[in-house]
Write a protein that holds these residues in place. Structure first.
Motif, mmCIF file in Angstrom:
data_model
loop_
_atom_site.group_PDB
_atom_site.id
_atom_site.type_symbol
_atom_site.label_atom_id
_atom_site.label_comp_id
_atom_site.label_asym_id
_atom_site.label_seq_id
_atom_site.Cartn_x
_atom_site.Cartn_y
_atom_site.Cartn_z
ATOM 1 N N PRO A 58 0.824 -1.212 0.000
ATOM 2 C CA PRO A 58 0.000 0.000 0.000
ATOM 3 C C PRO A 58 0.855 1.259 0.000
ATOM 4 C CG PRO A 58 0.037 -0.958 2.184
ATOM 5 C CD PRO A 58 0.726 -1.937 1.273
ATOM 6 N N MET A 59 2.143 1.112 0.324
ATOM 7 C CA MET A 59 3.067 2.254 0.350
ATOM 8 C C MET A 59 4.058 2.149 -0.793
ATOM 9 S SD MET A 59 3.511 1.992 4.465
ATOM 10 C CE MET A 59 3.281 0.214 4.413
ATOM 11 N N SER A 60 3.600 1.655 -1.939
ATOM 12 C CA SER A 60 4.499 1.271 -3.024
ATOM 13 C C SER A 60 5.277 2.425 -3.628
ATOM 14 C CB SER A 60 3.715 0.566 -4.122
ATOM 15 O OG SER A 60 2.743 1.448 -4.662
ATOM 16 N N GLN A 61 4.747 3.629 -3.602
ATOM 17 C CA GLN A 61 5.406 4.721 -4.324
ATOM 18 C C GLN A 61 6.215 5.649 -3.430
ATOM 19 O OE1 GLN A 61 5.383 4.373 -7.586
ATOM 20 N NE2 GLN A 61 4.154 2.573 -7.108
ATOM 21 N N ILE A 62 6.301 5.346 -2.119
ATOM 22 C CA ILE A 62 7.075 6.209 -1.224
ATOM 23 C C ILE A 62 8.557 6.069 -1.552
ATOM 24 C CG2 ILE A 62 7.730 6.651 1.171
ATOM 25 C CD1 ILE A 62 4.954 5.705 1.991
ATOM 26 N N GLY A 63 9.157 7.111 -2.074
ATOM 27 C CA GLY A 63 10.583 7.104 -2.373
ATOM 28 C C GLY A 63 10.941 6.484 -3.699
ATOM 29 N N SER A 64 9.973 5.904 -4.413
ATOM 30 C CA SER A 64 10.304 5.263 -5.676
ATOM 31 C C SER A 64 10.610 6.309 -6.735
ATOM 32 C CB SER A 64 9.150 4.370 -6.147
ATOM 33 O OG SER A 64 7.993 5.138 -6.408
ATOM 34 N N TYR A 73 -1.679 -1.449 -4.463
ATOM 35 C CA TYR A 73 -2.762 -2.407 -4.256
ATOM 36 C C TYR A 73 -3.683 -2.541 -5.479
ATOM 37 C CZ TYR A 73 -2.104 -3.765 0.640
ATOM 38 O OH TYR A 73 -1.647 -4.324 1.798
ATOM 39 N N PRO A 74 -4.135 -1.444 -6.083
ATOM 40 C CA PRO A 74 -4.980 -1.613 -7.274
ATOM 41 C C PRO A 74 -4.266 -2.360 -8.397
ATOM 42 C CG PRO A 74 -5.241 0.595 -6.396
ATOM 43 C CD PRO A 74 -4.089 -0.025 -5.652
ATOM 44 N N GLN A 75 -2.968 -2.089 -8.587
ATOM 45 C CA GLN A 75 -2.207 -2.799 -9.615
ATOM 46 C C GLN A 75 -2.073 -4.281 -9.273
ATOM 47 O OE1 GLN A 75 1.256 -0.306 -9.233
ATOM 48 N NE2 GLN A 75 0.853 0.736 -11.184
ATOM 49 N N LEU A 77 -4.120 -6.063 -7.453
ATOM 50 C CA LEU A 77 -5.434 -6.670 -7.651
ATOM 51 C C LEU A 77 -5.654 -7.013 -9.128
ATOM 52 C CD1 LEU A 77 -8.191 -7.413 -6.389
ATOM 53 C CD2 LEU A 77 -8.915 -5.052 -6.836
ATOM 54 N N GLU A 78 -5.288 -6.104 -10.014
ATOM 55 C CA GLU A 78 -5.462 -6.345 -11.442
ATOM 56 C C GLU A 78 -4.589 -7.507 -11.923
ATOM 57 O OE1 GLU A 78 -7.068 -6.194 -15.078
ATOM 58 O OE2 GLU A 78 -7.755 -5.129 -13.268
ATOM 59 N N ARG A 79 -3.354 -7.604 -11.395
ATOM 60 C CA ARG A 79 -2.471 -8.704 -11.796
ATOM 61 C C ARG A 79 -3.019 -10.055 -11.329
ATOM 62 N NH1 ARG A 79 -1.135 -4.649 -13.614
ATOM 63 N NH2 ARG A 79 0.894 -3.994 -14.423
ATOM 64 N N ILE A 80 -3.617 -10.096 -10.153
ATOM 65 C CA ILE A 80 -4.231 -11.341 -9.670
ATOM 66 C C ILE A 80 -5.349 -11.757 -10.615
ATOM 67 C CG2 ILE A 80 -5.525 -12.425 -7.787
ATOM 68 C CD1 ILE A 80 -4.108 -10.414 -5.895
ATOM 69 N N ARG A 81 -6.201 -10.818 -10.982
ATOM 70 C CA ARG A 81 -7.302 -11.118 -11.896
ATOM 71 C C ARG A 81 -6.788 -11.628 -13.232
ATOM 72 N NH1 ARG A 81 -10.356 -5.547 -10.374
ATOM 73 N NH2 ARG A 81 -11.688 -6.330 -8.690
ATOM 74 N N GLU A 82 -5.754 -10.975 -13.759
ATOM 75 C CA GLU A 82 -5.201 -11.370 -15.043
ATOM 76 C C GLU A 82 -4.628 -12.784 -14.991
ATOM 77 O OE1 GLU A 82 -2.271 -8.461 -15.945
ATOM 78 O OE2 GLU A 82 -3.727 -6.906 -16.531
ATOM 79 N N ARG A 111 -8.399 -6.312 6.044
ATOM 80 C CA ARG A 111 -9.572 -7.162 5.801
ATOM 81 C C ARG A 111 -10.252 -6.803 4.478
ATOM 82 N NH1 ARG A 111 -10.917 -10.972 8.971
ATOM 83 N NH2 ARG A 111 -10.076 -11.084 11.087
ATOM 84 N N GLN A 112 -10.340 -5.514 4.186
ATOM 85 C CA GLN A 112 -10.979 -5.100 2.936
ATOM 86 C C GLN A 112 -10.199 -5.605 1.729
ATOM 87 O OE1 GLN A 112 -14.037 -2.832 2.177
ATOM 88 N NE2 GLN A 112 -13.517 -4.400 0.688
ATOM 89 N N TRP A 113 -8.874 -5.379 1.736
ATOM 90 C CA TRP A 113 -8.082 -5.788 0.584
ATOM 91 C C TRP A 113 -7.937 -7.305 0.505
ATOM 92 C CZ3 TRP A 113 -7.008 -3.249 -3.663
ATOM 93 C CH2 TRP A 113 -7.118 -1.849 -3.645
ATOM 94 N N ALA A 114 -7.868 -7.979 1.642
ATOM 95 C CA ALA A 114 -7.816 -9.440 1.621
ATOM 96 C C ALA A 114 -9.060 -9.996 0.934
ATOM 97 C CB ALA A 114 -7.688 -9.995 3.031
ATOM 98 N N ASP A 115 -10.207 -9.411 1.229
ATOM 99 C CA ASP A 115 -11.447 -9.864 0.590
ATOM 100 C C ASP A 115 -11.384 -9.641 -0.920
ATOM 101 O OD1 ASP A 115 -14.346 -10.745 0.880
ATOM 102 O OD2 ASP A 115 -14.598 -8.820 -0.127
ATOM 103 N N TRP A 116 -10.896 -8.481 -1.340
ATOM 104 C CA TRP A 116 -10.790 -8.197 -2.779
ATOM 105 C C TRP A 116 -9.771 -9.112 -3.448
ATOM 106 C CZ3 TRP A 116 -10.708 -2.181 -1.963
ATOM 107 C CH2 TRP A 116 -12.031 -1.742 -1.790
ATOM 108 N N PHE A 117 -8.607 -9.325 -2.813
ATOM 109 C CA PHE A 117 -7.602 -10.219 -3.390
ATOM 110 C C PHE A 117 -8.157 -11.639 -3.502
ATOM 111 C CE2 PHE A 117 -4.097 -7.388 -1.371
ATOM 112 C CZ PHE A 117 -4.141 -6.525 -2.446
ATOM 113 N N ALA A 118 -8.870 -12.082 -2.465
ATOM 114 C CA ALA A 118 -9.430 -13.441 -2.459
ATOM 115 C C ALA A 118 -10.471 -13.603 -3.559
ATOM 116 C CB ALA A 118 -10.028 -13.749 -1.093
ATOM 117 N N ARG A 119 -11.345 -12.623 -3.707
ATOM 118 C CA ARG A 119 -12.389 -12.705 -4.734
ATOM 119 C C ARG A 119 -11.808 -12.608 -6.142
ATOM 120 N NH1 ARG A 119 -17.023 -13.161 -2.310
ATOM 121 N NH2 ARG A 119 -17.199 -12.468 -0.147
#
Length: 203
Positions: A58-64, A73-75, A77-82, A111-119
């Motif tokens: 969730p902190m992927s862009q700090i300092g990148s 996280y959104p990216q 989630l999309e990779r899991i779906r793909e 909990r919210q993101w775990a549910d989305w990743f699982a689904r």
């Protein structure tokens, strides 16, 4: 797993150097990557069905920087779906550096993101960042009855004070039945003496 809130402490220069070091000693990893080149890590090449690791933060862009990044996280989630769409039989393990430091229970965001990743199709979700051993549970109302570990504790290294000699050191054991899809997990308990780990009982 090279996706966490400290991976860009040395900014993009440090992250690029880490990639060079890992490559030079042939350590396969997932997390840090050159922008637009992300790919899931095949943990057991040639295995059927395949087993993949995907990581994000969730902190992927700090300092990148503009070139070296980790998935948000959104990216992720999309990779899991793909991947689930491309390889329906694959086993998908997701690691993300998230949780509230010092707390064993899962945060609402976890909990919210775990549910989305699982689904989206994840089989196993591993959270780290709390520095605590968290509970492990099965999300029953998900397509693949996803197993979630809410906290993995600390890895053993010199920056963790008190770990040189410690009576409660745990490793998470996960068992997968490739025929039935059943999953089970439990802690392997051990101790450290002068940094050397010894297993002493099985839960």
């Amino acid at each position: 797993c090279t996706a966490n809130n400290h991976v860009f402490d040395g900014l993009e220069e440090g992250a690029a150097r880490l990639l060079e070091i890992l490559d030079s000693v042939r350590i396969r990893h997932n997390g840090l990557h050159v922008r637009t080149t992300y790919a899931p890590l095949s943990l057991l090449p040639g295995r059927t069905p395949p087993l993949y690791l995907l990581t994000g933060s969730p902190m992927s862009q700090i300092g990148s920087g503009p070139r070296i990044v980790t998935l948000s996280y959104p990216q992720l989630l999309e990779r899991i779906r793909e991947l689930r769409a491309q390889e329906p039989a694959a086993w998908i393990i997701v690691y993300t550096h998230d949780g509230t430091e010092g707390l064993t229970e899962a945060s609402p965001r976890q909990r919210q993101w775990a549910d989305w990743f699982a689904r989206a199709g994840a089989d196993i979700i591993l959270f780290a960042h709390s520095h605590c051993y968290g509970p492990v549970e099965i999300l029953e109302d998900t397509p693949r009855r996803t197993l979630v570990a809410w906290g993995l504790g600390n890895f053993l290294f010199g920056g963790n004070r008190g770990w040189r000699n410690r009576q409660d050191v745990r490793l998470l054991r996960i068992c997968l039945d490739t025929e039935t899809g059943e999953k089970d997990a439990g802690w392997l308990y051990g101790t450290t003496r002068n940094w050397n780990f010894s297993l002493y009982r099985l839960n």
